[in-house]
Design an enzyme around this catalytic site. Structure first.
Site, PDB file in Angstrom:
ATOM      1  N   GLY A 258      38.749  50.105  18.289  1.00 47.77           N
ATOM      2  CA  GLY A 258      39.405  48.913  17.775  1.00 47.77           C
ATOM      3  C   GLY A 258      40.822  48.706  18.269  1.00 47.77           C
ATOM      4  N   ALA A 259      41.577  49.786  18.390  1.00 49.98           N
ATOM      5  CA  ALA A 259      42.982  49.670  18.808  1.00 49.98           C
ATOM      6  C   ALA A 259      43.188  50.011  20.272  1.00 49.98           C
ATOM      7  CB  ALA A 259      43.849  50.582  17.940  1.00 49.98           C
TER       8      ALA A 259
ATOM      9  N   ASP B 289      37.996  38.511  -1.097  1.00 51.28           N
ATOM     10  CA  ASP B 289      39.204  39.327  -1.166  1.00 51.28           C
ATOM     11  C   ASP B 289      39.862  39.045  -2.512  1.00 51.28           C
ATOM     12  OD1 ASP B 289      41.779  40.424  -0.996  1.00 51.28           O
ATOM     13  OD2 ASP B 289      41.850  40.170   1.177  1.00 51.28           O
TER      14      ASP B 289
ATOM     15  N   HIS C 166      35.184  54.125  18.057  1.00 49.72           N
ATOM     16  CA  HIS C 166      36.456  53.812  17.400  1.00 49.72           C
ATOM     17  C   HIS C 166      37.470  53.255  18.405  1.00 49.72           C
ATOM     18  CE1 HIS C 166      38.719  54.913  13.473  1.00 49.72           C
ATOM     19  NE2 HIS C 166      39.230  53.812  13.999  1.00 49.72           N
TER      20      HIS C 166
ATOM     21  N   GLU D 226      33.323  61.237  11.892  1.00 52.63           N
ATOM     22  CA  GLU D 226      33.795  61.079  13.267  1.00 52.63           C
ATOM     23  C   GLU D 226      34.421  62.369  13.762  1.00 52.63           C
ATOM     24  OE1 GLU D 226      36.361  57.687  13.639  1.00 52.63           O
ATOM     25  OE2 GLU D 226      34.856  56.262  12.953  1.00 52.63           O
TER      26      GLU D 226
ATOM     27  N   ILE E 238      44.072  41.683   9.629  1.00 50.33           N
ATOM     28  CA  ILE E 238      42.991  41.658  10.617  1.00 50.33           C
ATOM     29  C   ILE E 238      41.915  40.663  10.208  1.00 50.33           C
ATOM     30  CG2 ILE E 238      41.182  43.030  11.719  1.00 50.33           C
ATOM     31  CD1 ILE E 238      43.065  45.464  11.420  1.00 50.33           C
TER      32      ILE E 238
ATOM     33  N   ASP F 233      32.050  50.250  14.991  1.00 51.21           N
ATOM     34  CA  ASP F 233      33.074  50.952  15.764  1.00 51.21           C
ATOM     35  C   ASP F 233      33.564  52.188  15.010  1.00 51.21           C
ATOM     36  OD1 ASP F 233      34.912  51.182  18.001  1.00 51.21           O
ATOM     37  OD2 ASP F 233      36.500  50.546  16.630  1.00 51.21           O
TER      38      ASP F 233
ATOM     39  N   ARG G 203      36.566  50.828   8.589  1.00 52.65           N
ATOM     40  CA  ARG G 203      36.585  52.238   8.200  1.00 52.65           C
ATOM     41  C   ARG G 203      35.153  52.733   8.016  1.00 52.65           C
ATOM     42  NH1 ARG G 203      41.026  51.730   9.613  1.00 52.65           N
ATOM     43  NH2 ARG G 203      43.004  52.260   8.580  1.00 52.65           N
TER      44      ARG G 203
END
Length: 525
Positions: A280-281, A170, A278, A260, A151, A255, A231
């Site tokens: 995102g998907a 990273d 949430h 939650e 992502i 998001d 997350r």
């Protein structure tokens, strides 16, 4: 006939795939836990999203179940430990939501930079507050991407398309991969200092929890904007609130939240804070794609034995599994040990199998080591995907078998090469089944790993062990086991200490400040 149950709302095309491949499929959505337990014994496969809870009780009742397929990435609703004990393969579809989640992060960045939600509400309320909503352009700004996996890499690409300068943090991003992506690889502190927008794309682990806290925010430039579509828990919400109220942080868009469903949050109501539940998907394309993928994966496994995106097993036969089981535990420990201590980019991984283990099928062990090594800072990596992930990041992976005699009847040695150097860790099996670490960075040591471990390197001098014991005693943390090794008198020394409980950040800092202490890290297994 092989039977599959679809117990969550998936695209109808998923059921069509099962039928086309000769699999009997039932679609029963909205089952209560009791209803699911009552019927699950009739099925070989279970296809779910997030609503169905695959609890130990469900697994126990699933007398014929062979595979659970999760359409999507998160498997918090599946008890993987119980499934593994029962021999049930757990699969997910980690890449089906990548594009839509990345696009949502970009949308949130636009929304917070131009204050779109507040401007929309104001305009529809009959106001015309043109001078109130002075936004910020994205072009020419620096986008800081924390986590450059699937992502994060897409977000970086979209950021470049918006003419932004992209920097990425990273530890597993190789210089070659960064060059291919067209991003500048930097350390986290550098990213914090340079970024105008910070977007998070890492899993929630012990290493990443609270990665954006008061200390990190203090290192950012005034006017920074923070986006979190990864997350909840990556950002300390109270610390971000304080930074926004002080004016240091110009805006934020979330998001995901620490708790939650987020019916309440300290960030709600702050000026220029954008929130979505949430999502995102949540696109039609992504939902259909993951449904089709999970149907294909379940079908492949039930009909041919092929394994794709499994979270709890590598590719191996049943006969091999029984022989490899204790080695799998040792492999997970070696990989996790090295992975939790890796802070810079990986360049190469070498695994040497010596003695008895060299005569076995070592491929599942290599995959297990890779997955455990990459997991601490990489989302959705598993024993199946780990080799692909390593190749994508230009991490050179080699394995060598030596059936010659060695100091132990059987030995696995993992050598990791990073941008800062090379280090190794080796382990064996005592009694053919009890994993032990026997060498760390060339220093002999005999250590059994527990749940909470403290790893220290120090100068070998009198008083250090006593000072460490006193510090842990003052913290009220009990020592379960204590393992020591050194390269020689007065030289480098290593300690692996098993604790009954985890240290707090303040307690860990006090240990780090002990005289002669060179490095300390808290490890969890």
């Amino acid at each position: 006939m092989v039977k599959v149950l679809i117990s969550d709302d998936l695209s109808p095309k998923a059921a069509d795939i099962f039928r086309e491949r000769g699999i009997d499929v039932d679609v029963k959505i909205g089952l209560s836990p009791e209803e699911l337990i009552k019927i699950i014994g009739n099925y070989d496969g279970l296809a779910i999203r997030s609503a169905t809870k695959v609890t130990p009780a469900v697994v126990e009742a699933a007398t014929n179940l062979k595979v659970v397929g999760r359409a999507g990435i998160g498997v918090d609703n599946v008890n993987i430990e119980a499934a593994s004990a029962k021999g049930v393969v757990v699969m997910n579809t980690p890449h089906g939501n990548s594009i839509t989640t990345a696009e949502h992060a970009i949308a949130m960045m636009f929304a917070v930079s131009r204050q779109i939600p507040e401007a929309n509400a104001s305009t529809q309320a009959g106001k015309w507050e043109k001078s109130r909503f002075m936004g910020a352009e994205l072009a020419g700004k620096t986008l800081g991407v924390v986590g450059c996996g699937n992502i994060g890499a897409i977000v970086a690409d979209r950021g470049k398309g918006l003419k932004m300068k992209v920097v990425a943090f990273d530890p597993f991003l190789s210089p070659e991969r960064a060059k291919d992506l067209g991003v500048e690889k930097v350390e986290l502190d550098t990213l914090l200092a340079r970024a105008d927008f910070i977007t998070l794309h890492v899993p929630l682990t012990d290493q990443t929890r609270g990665i954006i806290n008061a200390e990190a925010l203090a290192k950012t430039k005034k006017g920074v904007r923070v986006i979190n579509c990864a997350r909840g828990g990556l950002v300390v919400e109270d610390d971000l609130k304080a930074a926004m109220e002080s004016g240091h942080v110009a805006g934020a868009a979330f998001d995901v939240f620490a708790v939650e469903p987020a019916k309440e949050c300290v960030l709600f109501g702050l000026p220029n804070f954008v929130a979505t539940p949430h999502l995102g998907a949540s696109t039609h394309e992504a939902q259909e794609l993951v449904a089709l993928q999970v149907a294909e994966q379940i079908s492949d496994y039930l009909l041919t034995g092929a394994v794709t995106n499994a979270l709890n097993m590598p590719s191996l036969t049943a006969q091999e599994a029984s022989k490899l089981e204790p080695y799998m535990v040792l492999s997970r420990q070696l990989g996790s040990f090295a992975g939790q201590l890796t802070r810079t980019g990986l360049k190469a991984i070498k695994i040497d199998y010596e003695g008895a283990v060299a005569s076995l099928n070592c491929r599942p062990l290599t995959q297990t080591i890779l997955a455990s090594l990459l997991a601490p800072m990489m989302d959705s990596v598993n024993v199946v995907s780990a080799p692909v992930v390593a190749r994508e990041r230009n991490i050179d992976v080699t394995e060598a078998k030596h059936e010659r005699d060695c100091d132990f009847q059987t030995l696995i040695r993992l050598t990791v090469t990073t941008e800062k150097g090379e280090r190794s860790v080796a382990g064996t099996l005592f009694g053919g089944k009890r994993p032990r670490l026997v060498n760390i960075k060339g220093i002999e040591i005999e250590a059994e790993l527990g749940k909470h471990m403290l790893y220290l390197t120090n100068e070998d001098s009198p008083g250090f062990i006593g000072a460490l014991g006193m510090q842990l005693g003052e913290a009220g943390v009990n020592i379960a086991t204590f393992h020591l090794g050194r390269s020689g008198p007065g030289q480098d020394a290593i300690a692996l200490v098993e604790l009954d409980s985890q240290l707090t950040p303040d307690q860990l800092k006090k240990v780090q400040n002990l005289a002669q202490c060179k490095q300390v890290a808290q490890l969890n297994f």
